[in-house]
Design a protein around this motif. Structure first.
Motif, PDB file in Angstrom:
ATOM      1  N   CYS A 128      -8.199  -6.797  17.814  1.00 23.48           N
ATOM      2  CA  CYS A 128      -7.288  -6.296  16.776  1.00 23.48           C
ATOM      3  C   CYS A 128      -7.310  -7.230  15.577  1.00 23.48           C
ATOM      4  N   ASN A 129      -7.030  -6.672  14.410  1.00 17.78           N
ATOM      5  CA  ASN A 129      -7.039  -7.445  13.166  1.00 17.78           C
ATOM      6  C   ASN A 129      -5.678  -7.364  12.492  1.00 17.78           C
ATOM      7  N   LEU A 130      -5.090  -8.521  12.191  1.00 15.86           N
ATOM      8  CA  LEU A 130      -3.814  -8.576  11.479  1.00 15.86           C
ATOM      9  C   LEU A 130      -4.040  -9.196  10.104  1.00 15.86           C
ATOM     10  N   LEU A 131      -3.817  -8.396   9.082  1.00 18.94           N
ATOM     11  CA  LEU A 131      -3.980  -8.835   7.695  1.00 18.94           C
ATOM     12  C   LEU A 131      -2.606  -9.111   7.085  1.00 18.94           C
ATOM     13  N   PRO A 132      -2.542  -9.638   5.866  1.00 21.82           N
ATOM     14  CA  PRO A 132      -1.237  -9.806   5.221  1.00 21.82           C
ATOM     15  C   PRO A 132      -0.463  -8.491   5.160  1.00 21.82           C
ATOM     16  N   LEU A 133       0.827  -8.594   4.905  1.00 24.68           N
ATOM     17  CA  LEU A 133       1.722  -7.437   4.920  1.00 24.68           C
ATOM     18  C   LEU A 133       1.225  -6.331   4.001  1.00 24.68           C
ATOM     19  N   GLY A 134       1.274  -5.084   4.509  1.00 23.72           N
ATOM     20  CA  GLY A 134       0.951  -3.917   3.703  1.00 23.72           C
ATOM     21  C   GLY A 134       2.204  -3.354   3.055  1.00 23.72           C
ATOM     22  N   LEU A 135       2.021  -2.402   2.159  1.00 19.67           N
ATOM     23  CA  LEU A 135       3.161  -1.829   1.425  1.00 19.67           C
ATOM     24  C   LEU A 135       4.206  -1.228   2.350  1.00 19.67           C
ATOM     25  N   THR A 136       3.767  -0.469   3.352  1.00 14.88           N
ATOM     26  CA  THR A 136       4.746   0.173   4.237  1.00 14.88           C
ATOM     27  C   THR A 136       5.541  -0.869   5.010  1.00 14.88           C
ATOM     28  N   GLU A 137       4.924  -2.001   5.319  1.00 13.56           N
ATOM     29  CA  GLU A 137       5.629  -3.074   6.029  1.00 13.56           C
ATOM     30  C   GLU A 137       6.646  -3.769   5.125  1.00 13.56           C
ATOM     31  N   LEU A 138       6.410  -3.749   3.830  1.00 13.91           N
ATOM     32  CA  LEU A 138       7.372  -4.315   2.877  1.00 13.91           C
ATOM     33  C   LEU A 138       8.483  -3.324   2.541  1.00 13.91           C
ATOM     34  N   ILE A 139       8.128  -2.043   2.504  1.00 16.66           N
ATOM     35  CA  ILE A 139       9.127  -1.014   2.175  1.00 16.66           C
ATOM     36  C   ILE A 139      10.176  -0.919   3.275  1.00 16.66           C
ATOM     37  N   GLY A 140       9.756  -0.989   4.543  1.00 14.25           N
ATOM     38  CA  GLY A 140      10.677  -0.837   5.670  1.00 14.25           C
ATOM     39  C   GLY A 140      11.890  -1.746   5.604  1.00 14.25           C
TER      40      GLY A 140
END
Length: 394
Positions: A128-140
């Motif tokens: 699995c790959n975990l990248l920096p926060l995406g938009l949906t993760e910031l919107i939540g």
């Protein structure tokens, strides 16, 4: 809000994979939140970090004693690539125990991990790959700024939201650490100051077709060295190459990939952009926005546990589609424009591509720097905050 409290899209996926595979591997750039996520989702597991010298020595001196006691209770091994010999011992232990998900491995050097996994653990590990926060993760959790320039300038590294560190203070240290520490550990680069110039030159070519010879000439290094250094940046999850779409629709295609950065905060720092306001008039703002949108799509796929399905399409006469998405027989075309005001010229590329490919109107998208979501004659218009509306495919 604490970093560990930001829900990560990948969280439920790694838990489900741990029920199907003996080992779960979690890779991504430094400080993307891998350890936080692993410890939150496997809270009752033991935890060791092989950056710690004592733990590393214990793992090196007696790998079986280090690993075997956890075959029932579970363990998270951080920066596992520091002790490559563990991989071959893990194979025997998980085969013997037959238990699922008791070993969670994390690391920030992708090709070292994947090389060992391919050699020793094929079929036994979910990668699995975990990248920096995406938009949906910031919107939540209501962390997304309303201002596009501030969003691009800040980027998505969780620590920026956890500790409220200004990007102008965070990224110089991050870049220094990466160049001086990680690159030395990955490869014999030689001249680190030349490599640092190389990283900045790549930033200046974001959203452009990759020309290895041109980069080499500017730095006074050969083609093979440039190719190797690009691979280092890819393996460290700083950049990615968007490969050209393979179907030519009876026209000559450009076969070079385009260069993008996973995080626009880091990209802005490498371009020496000092504030969000400077982005307004920066000559690369359109390219930075394009990198932002393409990276968001790649994140959405990886954080859902799926491989990227994205390409670029460009022919020899200069016609281009920024993002081609493919799933089975389905095809979507996405144009990316940073302007906040819709312009009929924004649709020119989509109209041209439709004439060649017969992609239906509902599969044509325009992502732009404004807020409105609309349906227009030549495609669906999606504002930058709504890019989760882009089709992800299966």
């Amino acid at each position: 809000m604490k970093q560990g409290m930001i829900p990560r899209t990948l969280g439920e996926k790694i838990v489900s994979l741990a029920e199907m595979f003996p080992i779960v591997s979690l890779t991504g750039p430094r400080q993307s939140g891998k350890t936080t996520l692993a410890r939150a989702k496997f809270a009752d597991y033991a935890y060791v970090n092989l950056e710690n010298l004592d733990d590393r020595l214990a793992a090196e001196e007696d790998p079986l004693r280090f690993l075997r006691p956890h075959s029932d209770t579970g363990i998270i091994v951080d920066e596992v690539q520091k002790v490559p010999s563990l991989f071959s011992y893990l194979q025997g232990i998980v085969d013997e125990s037959g238990k699922m998900g008791k070993y969670v491995l994390t690391g920030s050097q992708n090709f070292l991990l994947l090389e060992k996994i391919t050699q020793s653990l094929a079929g036994r590990v979910a990668v699995c790959n975990l990248l920096p926060l995406g938009l949906t993760e910031l919107i939540g959790p209501d962390l997304l700024d309303e201002d596009l320039n501030r969003v691009m300038f800040t980027g998505g590294y969780p620590v920026l939201y956890d500790r409220h560190i200004p990007p102008s203070d965070y990224f110089p240290s991050y870049i220094q650490t990466y160049i001086e520490r990680d690159v030395r550990g990955i490869s014999n680069v030689g001249n680190l100051s030349t490599f640092q110039r190389f990283v900045k030159l790549c930033a200046g070519r974001v959203g452009q077709l990759l020309n290895l010879s041109n980069l080499g000439t500017e730095l006074g290094i050969n083609y093979k060295t440039v190719r190797a250094w690009i691979s280092i940046l890819e393996a460290s999850y700083l950049v990615f190459l968007l490969q050209p779409y393979h179907k030519n629709f009876n026209k000559r295609l450009v076969k070079q990939p385009k260069l993008y950065f996973f995080d626009t905060g880091l990209l802005c720092a490498l371009l020496d952009i000092q504030s969000p306001e400077q982005l307004d008039s920066h000559y690369l703002r359109g390219n930075i926005f394009e990198s932002f949108i393409v990276a968001e799509h790649i994140k959405s796929r990886l954080h859902a546990g799926r491989r990227p399905n994205a390409f670029v399409w460009r022919n020899s006469t200069g016609h281009e589609i920024d993002l081609i998405l493919e799933a089975g027989a389905q095809l979507w075309a996405v144009e990316i424009k940073s302007g906040e005001t819709l312009n009929t010229d924004f649709f020119k590329g989509l109209k041209y591509f439709k004439g060649l490919s017969s992609v239906p109107d509902e599969n044509l998208y325009l992502v732009y720097g404004g807020d409105r979501n609309l349906i227009r004659k030549h495609g669906q218009v999606v504002g930058w905050k709504s890019i989760s509306k882009l089709p992800r495919g299966q």
